[in-house]
Design a protein around this motif. Structure first.
Motif, PDB file in Angstrom:
ATOM      1  N   UNK A   1      27.648  36.290 -34.506  1.00 51.06           N
ATOM      2  CA  UNK A   1      27.650  37.616 -35.118  1.00 51.06           C
ATOM      3  C   UNK A   1      28.797  38.472 -34.595  1.00 51.06           C
ATOM      4  N   UNK A   2      29.017  38.451 -33.292  1.00 53.28           N
ATOM      5  CA  UNK A   2      30.068  39.282 -32.699  1.00 53.28           C
ATOM      6  C   UNK A   2      31.448  38.797 -33.127  1.00 53.28           C
ATOM      7  N   UNK A   3      31.660  37.478 -33.164  1.00 53.83           N
ATOM      8  CA  UNK A   3      32.965  36.944 -33.551  1.00 53.83           C
ATOM      9  C   UNK A   3      33.297  37.275 -34.998  1.00 53.83           C
ATOM     10  N   UNK A   4      32.311  37.144 -35.883  1.00 55.52           N
ATOM     11  CA  UNK A   4      32.549  37.446 -37.301  1.00 55.52           C
ATOM     12  C   UNK A   4      32.849  38.928 -37.500  1.00 55.52           C
TER      13      UNK A   4
ATOM     14  N   UNK B   1      46.400  39.676 -41.820  1.00 54.99           N
ATOM     15  CA  UNK B   1      45.968  38.325 -41.450  1.00 54.99           C
ATOM     16  C   UNK B   1      44.576  38.113 -42.023  1.00 54.99           C
ATOM     17  N   UNK B   2      44.198  36.876 -42.206  1.00 54.69           N
ATOM     18  CA  UNK B   2      42.869  36.550 -42.704  1.00 54.69           C
ATOM     19  C   UNK B   2      41.964  36.160 -41.544  1.00 54.69           C
ATOM     20  N   UNK B   3      40.649  36.146 -41.817  1.00 57.80           N
ATOM     21  CA  UNK B   3      39.699  35.724 -40.782  1.00 57.80           C
ATOM     22  C   UNK B   3      39.940  34.276 -40.370  1.00 57.80           C
ATOM     23  N   UNK B   4      40.322  33.445 -41.347  1.00 63.02           N
ATOM     24  CA  UNK B   4      40.592  32.032 -41.020  1.00 63.02           C
ATOM     25  C   UNK B   4      41.792  31.901 -40.095  1.00 63.02           C
ATOM     26  N   UNK B   5      42.824  32.737 -40.290  1.00 65.43           N
ATOM     27  CA  UNK B   5      43.995  32.688 -39.417  1.00 65.43           C
ATOM     28  C   UNK B   5      43.679  33.197 -38.022  1.00 65.43           C
ATOM     29  N   UNK B   6      42.806  34.178 -37.936  1.00 65.54           N
ATOM     30  CA  UNK B   6      42.466  34.731 -36.617  1.00 65.54           C
ATOM     31  C   UNK B   6      41.694  33.721 -35.764  1.00 65.54           C
ATOM     32  N   UNK B   7      40.826  32.931 -36.375  1.00 65.35           N
ATOM     33  CA  UNK B   7      40.021  31.950 -35.641  1.00 65.35           C
ATOM     34  C   UNK B   7      39.303  32.609 -34.443  1.00 65.35           C
ATOM     35  N   UNK B   8      38.678  33.731 -34.713  1.00 53.25           N
ATOM     36  CA  UNK B   8      38.014  34.458 -33.622  1.00 53.25           C
ATOM     37  C   UNK B   8      36.805  33.677 -33.119  1.00 53.25           C
ATOM     38  N   UNK B   9      36.592  33.750 -31.824  1.00 51.96           N
ATOM     39  CA  UNK B   9      35.451  33.092 -31.186  1.00 51.96           C
ATOM     40  C   UNK B   9      34.965  33.978 -30.047  1.00 51.96           C
TER      41      UNK B   9
ATOM     42  N   UNK C   1      18.377  43.064 -24.530  1.00 50.87           N
ATOM     43  CA  UNK C   1      18.782  43.625 -23.243  1.00 50.87           C
ATOM     44  C   UNK C   1      20.130  44.304 -23.352  1.00 50.87           C
ATOM     45  N   UNK C   2      20.443  45.130 -22.361  1.00 47.29           N
ATOM     46  CA  UNK C   2      21.728  45.823 -22.327  1.00 47.29           C
ATOM     47  C   UNK C   2      22.700  45.174 -21.361  1.00 47.29           C
ATOM     48  N   UNK C   3      22.420  43.920 -20.970  1.00 53.98           N
ATOM     49  CA  UNK C   3      23.262  43.214 -20.010  1.00 53.98           C
ATOM     50  C   UNK C   3      24.007  42.041 -20.638  1.00 53.98           C
ATOM     51  N   UNK C   4      24.196  42.087 -21.954  1.00 51.73           N
ATOM     52  CA  UNK C   4      25.002  41.074 -22.612  1.00 51.73           C
ATOM     53  C   UNK C   4      26.478  41.418 -22.448  1.00 51.73           C
ATOM     54  N   UNK C   5      27.303  40.381 -22.243  1.00 48.34           N
ATOM     55  CA  UNK C   5      28.752  40.564 -22.099  1.00 48.34           C
ATOM     56  C   UNK C   5      29.454  39.470 -22.897  1.00 48.34           C
ATOM     57  N   UNK C   6      30.374  39.875 -23.753  1.00 49.92           N
ATOM     58  CA  UNK C   6      31.064  38.923 -24.623  1.00 49.92           C
ATOM     59  C   UNK C   6      32.572  39.033 -24.420  1.00 49.92           C
ATOM     60  N   UNK C   7      33.215  37.881 -24.342  1.00 45.47           N
ATOM     61  CA  UNK C   7      34.674  37.794 -24.313  1.00 45.47           C
ATOM     62  C   UNK C   7      35.110  37.165 -25.630  1.00 45.47           C
ATOM     63  N   UNK C   8      35.855  37.917 -26.414  1.00 40.83           N
ATOM     64  CA  UNK C   8      36.278  37.475 -27.734  1.00 40.83           C
ATOM     65  C   UNK C   8      37.749  37.069 -27.674  1.00 40.83           C
ATOM     66  N   UNK C   9      38.054  35.929 -28.257  1.00 40.09           N
ATOM     67  CA  UNK C   9      39.443  35.445 -28.328  1.00 40.09           C
ATOM     68  C   UNK C   9      39.831  35.260 -29.782  1.00 40.09           C
ATOM     69  N   UNK C  10      41.107  35.432 -30.062  1.00 42.95           N
ATOM     70  CA  UNK C  10      41.613  35.252 -31.417  1.00 42.95           C
ATOM     71  C   UNK C  10      43.089  34.874 -31.367  1.00 42.95           C
TER      72      UNK C  10
END
Length: 446
Positions: free
Chosen positions: A329-332, A350-358, A374-383
């Motif tokens: 959900x966060x990557x999309x 750029x398109x979503x396919x080109x970004x290849x976010x994860x 919870x409020x202790x989730x942490x996400x590292x997003x790369x693209x």
């Protein structure tokens, strides 16, 4: 001497249509009901107009952060408020009092003599109260929508997964969200009818829909199994969120609407059962007693248990929130909003396919399993950006509530999500990547 006799007049039962008109006129003649109707048609317009012009927006409410950007956010903010407070109170004041008012005034005998059918009385009162409630709901929708469009304008709306909805698409989904909210409103109205019949002149009958709605809100904030969450009749006040994702999260919404309609039918049937068996010859009867428990409360508790048992194999027994769902959900959403920021900054598209976010998300470090709210989730997003060898990365702190709604708060780098505003060729605009809302579907992924 011849006696002259005349045929005695035959008393006829009043039809449902005449009884409905009579009960509707009785409701509309009450100053309290008139004030409520006027408030529903005026207050939302004032609320949306004032909030849309404020510097501080209700960012803790879904779509509240976009009330400056589009007029379609206003009716959605009002829908979130109405599902929690306004609609339960309206159903309490109308449906919760439609039968109890006759007890307080002692007019049951007069009404029975005029109508000559408890069944027709019940149908007339039920239809008249639902009509008034429907007029109030229409007022909430029309007033808030018209105000938002006049003050802010019909512009694109950002969905809960970051994709843009055209004004026409946003209008259709806003209308559908309010239509879906009618189902839990009917359920609360039916509970109000049941309380008005079962508890008579007791003030608890008047407050029953509001108390039930408040109890459901409290339960919904607890870490309960998904099956029990969806079995509550008020879940459709929440599941409309899934209309604003792509693809739409139809499963929870359809289940919530179906459950609400079942509760509405069962509660109305129980109210009818109690009403037609009432002893109207007893002037001291106030509707309360053991029958109100055995034929009112117990069947609804059984219904809740049966609905939970039916939904459990479909929904599972956990919270519905796990690491894979959060990461997806966060990557999309980040990919959609990154494209929006790129457009703001007048950069090459750029398109979503080109970004290849994860996204790689953890909860509470390595000490806690990555599942549940919870409020202790942490996400590292790369693209990845085409033509750039190094991958970009951004950090977000997530607060996910038990309903699956989350708020992502940017934690760097500052060039991406570190500031509330971004400097664009046309001036400063809100940074879509600074903080954003999202929604996780609680049903198992296909």
């Amino acid at each position: 001497m011849t006696a002259i006799t005349a045929d005695a007049p035959v008393a006829r039962r009043v039809s449902v249509a005449r009884g409905y008109r009579f009960e509707l006129v009785k409701l509309l003649s009450q100053w309290r009901v008139r004030v409520l109707i006027i408030a529903c048609w005026i207050a939302p317009a004032l609320f949306v107009a004032v909030i849309s012009q404020q510097a501080s927006l209700p960012v803790d409410t879904l779509f509240g952060r976009w009330m400056h950007a589009t007029g379609w956010a206003g009716p959605l903010v009002l829908l979130g408020f109405s599902g929690s407070w306004a609609l339960p109170l309206l159903t309490s004041l109308i449906a919760g009092d439609v039968f109890a008012s006759e007890d307080r005034l002692g007019t049951w005998r007069h009404l029975l003599v005029a109508v000559r059918s408890p069944r027709r009385i019940f149908v007339s009162k039920t239809l008249s109260s639902l009509t008034v409630i429907l007029v109030m709901v229409i007022g909430l929708v029309v007033s808030s929508t018209a105000s938002g469009l006049l003050v802010v304008g019909s512009r694109e709306l950002i969905g809960l997964d970051g994709h843009l909805l055209s004004p026409g698409d946003a209008a259709a989904r806003v209308l559908l969200a309010w239509l879906c909210a009618l189902a839990p409103t009917l359920a609360l109205a039916a509970i109000g009818l049941l309380g008005s019949v079962a508890l008579g002149r007791s003030p608890m009958g008047l407050l029953l829909p509001a108390v039930v709605a408040l109890a459901m809100q409290i339960v919904q904030q607890l870490p309960i199994p998904v099956a029990f969450r969806l079995a509550l009749p008020g879940y459709a006040f929440i599941s409309w969120n899934g209309l604003f994702t792509s693809p739409m999260q139809r499963g929870p919404l359809l289940i919530g609407v179906a459950v609400s309609l079942v509760w509405a039918l069962v509660a109305t049937g129980l109210a009818y059962f109690l009403f037609v068996r009432r002893d109207f010859t007893n002037p001291t009867h106030d509707g309360s007693g053991r029958l109100a428990i055995t034929a009112g409360l117990v069947p609804l508790v059984v219904l809740l248990g049966l609905t939970t048992a039916v939904l459990a194999p479909v929904t599972g027994f956990g919270s519905g929130i796990d690491q894979d769902k959060v990461q997806r959900a966060v990557a999309v959403e980040f990919a959609h909003l990154y494209r929006l920021q790129t457009k703001q900054l007048n950069r090459a598209d750029v398109t979503e396919a080109q970004l290849q976010s994860a996204a790689e998300c953890t909860k509470g470090g390595d000490q806690v399993a990555a599942r549940g709210p919870g409020n202790d989730w942490r996400c590292v997003i790369s693209w990845h950006i085409p033509g750039v060898e190094a991958a970009g990365s951004a950090i977000y702190q997530l607060d996910i509530n038990p309903l699956g709604r989350y708020v992502s708060d940017g934690d760097g780098p500052k060039e991406v999500n570190g500031f509330f505003l971004v400097r664009t060729p046309s001036g400063d605009e809100p940074n879509p990547l600074w903080q954003f809302d999202g929604n996780i579907e609680l049903l198992p992924a296909n």
